[in-house]
Design a protein around this motif. Structure first.
Motif, short mmCIF file in Angstrom:
data_model
loop_
_atom_site.label_atom_id
_atom_site.label_comp_id
_atom_site.label_asym_id
_atom_site.label_seq_id
_atom_site.Cartn_x
_atom_site.Cartn_y
_atom_site.Cartn_z
N ALA A 1 -0.82 10.28 -5.39
CA ALA A 1 -1.07 11.47 -6.21
C ALA A 1 0.19 11.89 -6.95
O ALA A 1 0.16 12.22 -8.15
CB ALA A 1 -1.59 12.60 -5.33
N LEU A 2 1.34 11.88 -6.26
CA LEU A 2 2.61 12.24 -6.91
C LEU A 2 2.96 11.27 -8.03
O LEU A 2 3.41 11.69 -9.11
CB LEU A 2 3.73 12.28 -5.87
N ASP A 3 2.78 9.98 -7.79
CA ASP A 3 3.09 8.97 -8.80
C ASP A 3 2.19 9.13 -10.02
O ASP A 3 2.66 9.01 -11.17
CB ASP A 3 2.96 7.58 -8.21
N LEU A 4 0.90 9.37 -9.80
CA LEU A 4 -0.02 9.55 -10.93
C LEU A 4 0.34 10.79 -11.74
O LEU A 4 0.25 10.79 -12.98
CB LEU A 4 -1.45 9.64 -10.42
N MET A 5 0.74 11.86 -11.06
CA MET A 5 1.16 13.06 -11.79
C MET A 5 2.40 12.77 -12.63
O MET A 5 2.54 13.27 -13.76
CB MET A 5 1.43 14.20 -10.81
N ARG B 1 9.43 11.53 -3.80
CA ARG B 1 8.79 10.95 -2.62
C ARG B 1 7.90 11.97 -1.93
O ARG B 1 8.20 13.17 -1.91
CB ARG B 1 9.84 10.42 -1.65
N TYR B 2 6.83 11.47 -1.34
CA TYR B 2 5.93 12.34 -0.59
C TYR B 2 6.60 12.78 0.70
O TYR B 2 7.11 11.97 1.47
CB TYR B 2 4.63 11.60 -0.27
N THR C 1 7.47 19.45 2.77
CA THR C 1 7.63 20.06 1.46
C THR C 1 6.29 20.51 0.89
O THR C 1 6.15 21.62 0.37
CB THR C 1 8.31 19.08 0.49
N GLU C 2 5.30 19.63 1.00
CA GLU C 2 3.97 19.97 0.47
C GLU C 2 3.32 21.10 1.26
O GLU C 2 2.60 21.93 0.70
CB GLU C 2 3.07 18.73 0.48
N ALA D 1 0.85 -1.19 0.00
CA ALA D 1 0.00 0.00 0.00
C ALA D 1 0.88 1.24 0.00
O ALA D 1 2.09 1.17 0.22
CB ALA D 1 -0.92 -0.01 1.21
N LYS D 2 0.26 2.41 -0.27
CA LYS D 2 1.01 3.66 -0.32
C LYS D 2 0.16 4.79 0.27
O LYS D 2 -1.07 4.76 0.17
CB LYS D 2 1.38 4.03 -1.76
#
Length: 544
Positions: free
Chosen positions: A494-498, A508-509, A513-514, A487-488
């Motif tokens: 969201a980052l991977d899909l972008m 990496r999330y 940073t966000e 799982a993630k």
């Protein structure tokens, strides 16, 4: 600023405080059992007695010893006082006498006691007690009692500090616990027909200085010195309670409140204390599931990402009245909501953003001690809304959205609720042939059954981020345990899909940073855990 000395160490304070409070505020240890900052002072345990000298106005302010030992928990601090602890034979002798009296009938069961390792009686016995027992008579045995759904009482271990009694009188106002009998027959018990089952009952376990009150949920499951404590925030309700998630080897064993006078004081509700068990539910979603000819099949993450981006873009090209809808759950962190909103705008510049369903159960209930149990059962509805508004565009509440769900060509819905959450309207949309549905969730339910693609997310104890509570206070929480295998976190998804969609580079999330990317003063307004609130187990393991 007034000043007194404790064993020669100067201590200052503001306002009106007792000697004990001044000592604790200045990190000077004075042993105490019955005193608790959240309840009335009864000065019954007597171990905090000390020899005190105070300025005598009749002798031109000369410091003179008070003829008898005084309870530091009840004696107001005064400028010029001199408090004598380890350098006073009277104080030391009193500490040894109190400890000897408390241990006369106390069972020698530390090896099997859940409190071992965090027990004031153990610590004070070592620091202030005698090195051996002079008691040779038979100990008085007391019964074990089942007080309610969460709490057991081992009466043998009770030292009659009365913290539990005062808690149910002053904090909850429910009065279940009382002191019955006199002398050697004195016992803590509940009134007949009135079990300890108020919404804050688990707090009596925390405030008990010995191992008398035991948690049924934690009973004999793990030694406390093996537990790592991670600073966290309530991920079940809108309270924003400051919590300590205690875990070992990737498994949560218990959740306890952290003191925060501005939020939850010293307490938390049983709902929050025991509401984490879905984290280790046997049915947790562990790998992506793609619907093929009406049935879900496991796929790896790369295949799942490709399917999601391709399916969403193809559905949008069908030129339905509305394109992409992204439903962001109020169970997610603010930083994750921001990333999901940016993903939506990247896939469809006219995408609609919505805050997911916000469960409401009952009404807010405030107890006499000031603690409130909130009816809103989502930790971050306000933080999610802030993140979506920051991205801009069409942002809706769930109530505004329900009647127009069928118009969207593609839907990304996030869950992460501790139970099945999908409404009939959402299920109807996800089951439409011409709507492409992606559900990111932690537990299987009606929404995951209906979705074209299911992506396994992470619970709040498996990631970091921030929640904004019902009073608008934004607070950071740390990741306690690793994400369940395969799982993630939703932020990483969201980052991977972008990245797969060509909107950004893979990375990496990271919550910090966000949060900085949210703009404005949000990052500065988030309250962080105090230093020292993350405690790692210091037990060393060796392979034999």
């Amino acid at each position: 600023m007034p000043q007194l000395t404790i064993d020669g160490q100067p201590c200052t304070w503001e306002g009106e405080k007792s000697i004990l409070q001044v000592a604790l505020d200045n990190q000077v240890p004075i042993p105490h059992y019955c005193y608790h900052p959240g309840m009335s002072v009864v000065a019954s345990c007597r171990i905090c007695l000390a020899e005190v000298g105070a300025p005598n106005p009749r002798s031109e302010g000369k410091v003179e010893l008070i003829p008898k030992l005084v309870p530091t928990c009840q004696t107001p601090a005064a400028d010029g006082m001199e408090v004598h602890l380890s350098n006073s034979p009277k104080t030391v002798q009193n500490q040894k006498a109190v400890m000897e009296m408390l241990l006369i009938n106390h069972p020698l069961d530390c090896p099997v006691c859940d409190q071992a390792g965090e027990c004031s009686l153990q610590d004070y016995s070592y620091a202030y007690g005698r090195s051996h027992s002079r008691f040779e008579e038979t100990k008085i045995k007391q019964p074990k009692k089942d007080l309610g759904p969460h709490v057991l009482l081992y009466s043998d271990r009770c030292i009659m500090c009365s913290r539990c009694v005062r808690f149910t009188r002053e904090v909850t106002g429910t009065h279940e616990i009382g002191i019955f009998g006199r002398g050697s027959d004195e016992q803590i018990d509940v009134f007949p027909g009135k079990p300890l089952d108020n919404e804050l009952s688990g707090n009596v376990i925390d405030i008990c200085p010995v191992g008398a009150f035991l948690d049924k949920d934690f009973l004999m499951s793990m030694r406390v010195w093996n537990l790592t404590k991670t600073a966290s925030i309530d991920g079940i309700t809108a309270s924003g309670d400051n919590l300590s998630v205690e875990h070992n080897d990737g498994k949560v064993y218990r959740v306890k409140p952290r003191t925060n006078a501005d939020v939850n004081q010293w307490w938390t509700s049983d709902e929050i204390r025991y509401g984490w068990h879905h984290v280790h539910h046997a049915d947790r979603l562990r790998s992506p599931l793609l619907k093929v000819q009406g049935a879900h099949e496991e796929r790896d993450w790369n295949q799942a990402y490709d399917a999601a981006v391709t399916g969403i873009r193809k559905a949008i090209e069908n030129k339905r009245s509305k394109g992409l809808l992204v439903i962001v759950s109020p169970m997610l962190a603010t930083e994750e909501a921001h990333l999901l909103a940016k993903l939506a705008r990247g896939l469809d510049e006219n995408a609609t953003l919505a805050v997911g369903p916000i469960p409401l159960i009952g009404e807010d209930k405030t107890f006499p001690g000031g603690y409130t149990v909130y009816a809103e059962k989502a930790p971050n509805a306000r933080g999610v809304r802030h993140a979506l508004d920051h991205v801009g565009g069409d942002v809706k509440t769930w109530n505004e959205l329900e009647n127009e769900l069928a118009a969207y060509a593609a839907v990304i819905a996030t869950g992460n609720y501790p139970s099945d959450w999908a409404t009939p309207e959402l299920i109807d949309v996800l089951t439409q042939r011409d709507t492409y549905g992606v559900v990111i969730d932690t537990l299987p339910g009606k929404a995951t059954e209906a979705a074209d693609l299911v992506l396994p997310g992470a619970t709040w104890v498996e990631k970091s981020g921030s929640f904004t509570n019902v009073n608008g206070r934004a607070q950071h929480f740390e990741q306690a345990i690793p994400v369940i295998e395969l799982a993630k976190p939703e932020g990483q998804i969201a980052l991977d899909l972008m990245a797969v969609a060509g909107l950004t580079e893979r990375r990496r999330y990271d919550a910090a940073t966000e949060r900085a990317d949210l703009g404005g003063t949000y990052a500065d307004d988030v309250h962080l855990p105090a230093a020292g609130e993350v405690k790692v187990s210091d037990v060393e393991y060796v392979t034999l």
